[in-house]
Design a protein around this motif. Structure first.
Motif, PDB file in Angstrom:
ATOM      1  N   PHE A  57     109.507 -30.462   4.793  1.00 54.05           N
ATOM      2  CA  PHE A  57     108.925 -31.791   4.685  1.00 54.05           C
ATOM      3  C   PHE A  57     107.406 -31.826   4.523  1.00 54.05           C
ATOM      4  CE2 PHE A  57     112.954 -32.783   6.895  1.00 54.05           C
ATOM      5  CZ  PHE A  57     113.477 -33.640   5.931  1.00 54.05           C
ATOM      6  N   LEU A  58     106.697 -30.791   4.954  1.00 52.64           N
ATOM      7  CA  LEU A  58     105.234 -30.849   4.869  1.00 52.64           C
ATOM      8  C   LEU A  58     104.655 -29.862   3.857  1.00 52.64           C
ATOM      9  CD1 LEU A  58     104.216 -31.358   8.606  1.00 52.64           C
ATOM     10  CD2 LEU A  58     104.142 -33.007   6.756  1.00 52.64           C
ATOM     11  N   SER A  59     104.814 -28.581   4.125  1.00 54.73           N
ATOM     12  CA  SER A  59     104.151 -27.604   3.261  1.00 54.73           C
ATOM     13  C   SER A  59     104.718 -26.211   3.502  1.00 54.73           C
ATOM     14  CB  SER A  59     102.646 -27.607   3.560  1.00 54.73           C
ATOM     15  OG  SER A  59     102.017 -26.508   2.987  1.00 54.73           O
ATOM     16  N   TRP A  60     104.658 -25.372   2.473  1.00 53.14           N
ATOM     17  CA  TRP A  60     105.044 -23.971   2.633  1.00 53.14           C
ATOM     18  C   TRP A  60     104.044 -23.234   3.506  1.00 53.14           C
ATOM     19  CZ3 TRP A  60     109.566 -21.907   1.564  1.00 53.14           C
ATOM     20  CH2 TRP A  60     110.400 -22.573   0.684  1.00 53.14           C
ATOM     21  N   TRP A  61     102.856 -23.767   3.599  1.00 55.86           N
ATOM     22  CA  TRP A  61     101.823 -23.153   4.435  1.00 55.86           C
ATOM     23  C   TRP A  61     102.139 -23.292   5.924  1.00 55.86           C
ATOM     24  CZ3 TRP A  61      98.073 -20.077   2.788  1.00 55.86           C
ATOM     25  CH2 TRP A  61      97.764 -20.090   1.443  1.00 55.86           C
ATOM     26  N   SER A  62     103.129 -24.069   6.260  1.00 58.67           N
ATOM     27  CA  SER A  62     103.488 -24.300   7.666  1.00 58.67           C
ATOM     28  C   SER A  62     103.834 -23.016   8.393  1.00 58.67           C
ATOM     29  CB  SER A  62     104.665 -25.264   7.754  1.00 58.67           C
ATOM     30  OG  SER A  62     104.304 -26.514   7.232  1.00 58.67           O
ATOM     31  N   ILE A  63     104.365 -22.043   7.675  1.00 58.05           N
ATOM     32  CA  ILE A  63     104.690 -20.755   8.305  1.00 58.05           C
ATOM     33  C   ILE A  63     103.416 -20.113   8.834  1.00 58.05           C
ATOM     34  CG2 ILE A  63     105.612 -18.435   7.887  1.00 58.05           C
ATOM     35  CD1 ILE A  63     107.395 -19.785   5.695  1.00 58.05           C
ATOM     36  N   LEU A  64     102.388 -20.062   7.992  1.00 59.00           N
ATOM     37  CA  LEU A  64     101.100 -19.494   8.413  1.00 59.00           C
ATOM     38  C   LEU A  64     100.453 -20.355   9.502  1.00 59.00           C
ATOM     39  CD1 LEU A  64      98.821 -17.406   8.037  1.00 59.00           C
ATOM     40  CD2 LEU A  64      97.876 -18.943   6.303  1.00 59.00           C
ATOM     41  N   TYR A  65     100.520 -21.663   9.332  1.00 57.10           N
ATOM     42  CA  TYR A  65      99.910 -22.562  10.311  1.00 57.10           C
ATOM     43  C   TYR A  65     100.557 -22.420  11.696  1.00 57.10           C
ATOM     44  CZ  TYR A  65      97.626 -24.943   6.398  1.00 57.10           C
ATOM     45  OH  TYR A  65      96.873 -25.239   5.292  1.00 57.10           O
ATOM     46  N   LEU A  66     101.865 -22.257  11.727  1.00 60.18           N
ATOM     47  CA  LEU A  66     102.548 -22.101  13.017  1.00 60.18           C
ATOM     48  C   LEU A  66     102.173 -20.778  13.679  1.00 60.18           C
ATOM     49  CD1 LEU A  66     104.554 -23.866  14.632  1.00 60.18           C
ATOM     50  CD2 LEU A  66     106.329 -22.328  13.869  1.00 60.18           C
ATOM     51  N   ILE A  67     102.016 -19.739  12.866  1.00 64.64           N
ATOM     52  CA  ILE A  67     101.600 -18.438  13.407  1.00 64.64           C
ATOM     53  C   ILE A  67     100.184 -18.513  13.971  1.00 64.64           C
ATOM     54  CG2 ILE A  67     101.030 -16.059  12.749  1.00 64.64           C
ATOM     55  CD1 ILE A  67     103.414 -16.232  10.768  1.00 64.64           C
ATOM     56  N   ILE A  68      99.322 -19.279  13.350  1.00 67.59           N
ATOM     57  CA  ILE A  68      97.946 -19.454  13.843  1.00 67.59           C
ATOM     58  C   ILE A  68      97.917 -20.403  15.047  1.00 67.59           C
ATOM     59  CG2 ILE A  68      95.655 -20.378  13.263  1.00 67.59           C
ATOM     60  CD1 ILE A  68      96.217 -19.429  10.370  1.00 67.59           C
ATOM     61  N   ALA A  69      98.723 -21.452  15.006  1.00 67.75           N
ATOM     62  CA  ALA A  69      98.696 -22.482  16.048  1.00 67.75           C
ATOM     63  C   ALA A  69      99.198 -21.968  17.391  1.00 67.75           C
ATOM     64  CB  ALA A  69      99.528 -23.685  15.614  1.00 67.75           C
TER      65      ALA A  69
END
Length: 174
Positions: A44-56
């Motif tokens: 629903f948001l972005s493919w970048w969410s994988i990286l963002y979750l790892i950083i978050a």
């Protein structure tokens, strides 16, 4: 000096009031929750969410540590030898090592909840929405077992003590 072994207790006696069990199915759901959220966030948001979750995840872990430690220091409660960082599921984060007052634990976790949400919400101005959502999801996921425990115990008498074990939390009162 004579030791009194017949009748009087030398330590305070606490009575178990309530025990919150974290069953195996509940722990499985807790472990699978970030993966489900990651799939939904990616769709629903972005493919970048994988990286963002790892950083978050480490960012929110550190934010919660700082908030918890600050609340304990400001309120004047001893930290050394009583609190430590735990990497054991479900008690991830800055957790008490021994019995802890229900009032203190509740205070720390509620401050942690509200201040952590405010900090995550501040990122909305400077980062992509997917990163802000990842911060909020990581924050809530890390706090979920502690908030569940507080919700289940929810005692009016806040003079009791909490003890955290690998699969449960126990509430004791004098």
């Amino acid at each position: 000096m004579e030791s009194n072994t017949k009748g009087a207790a030398t330590f305070y006696q606490y009575k178990l009031i309530k025990k919150v069990n974290l069953t195996a199915p509940l722990l499985r759901v807790y472990i699978l929750l970030p993966f489900l959220v990651l799939v939904l966030e990616t769709v629903f948001l972005s493919w970048w969410s994988i990286l963002y979750l790892i950083i978050a995840a480490p960012v929110m872990f550190w934010v919660q540590y700082v908030i918890s430690r600050s609340v304990l220091l400001i309120s004047g409660h001893p930290i050394s030898k009583r609190w430590s960082i735990s990497f054991k599921i479900p008690w991830l984060g800055f957790m008490p090592d021994q019995h802890i007052s229900y009032r203190i634990f509740r205070k720390v976790q509620l401050h942690n909840f509200y201040i952590g949400l405010c900090i995550a919400a501040l990122f909305i101005f400077w980062s992509p929405p997917a990163f802000t959502v990842s911060l909020i999801i990581c924050h809530l996921w890390l706090l979920l077992p502690r908030l569940y425990t507080l919700f289940k115990i929810n005692q009016r008498n806040k003079e009791g003590m909490l003890k955290f074990n690998p699969t449960d939390a126990s509430y004791y009162s004098q």
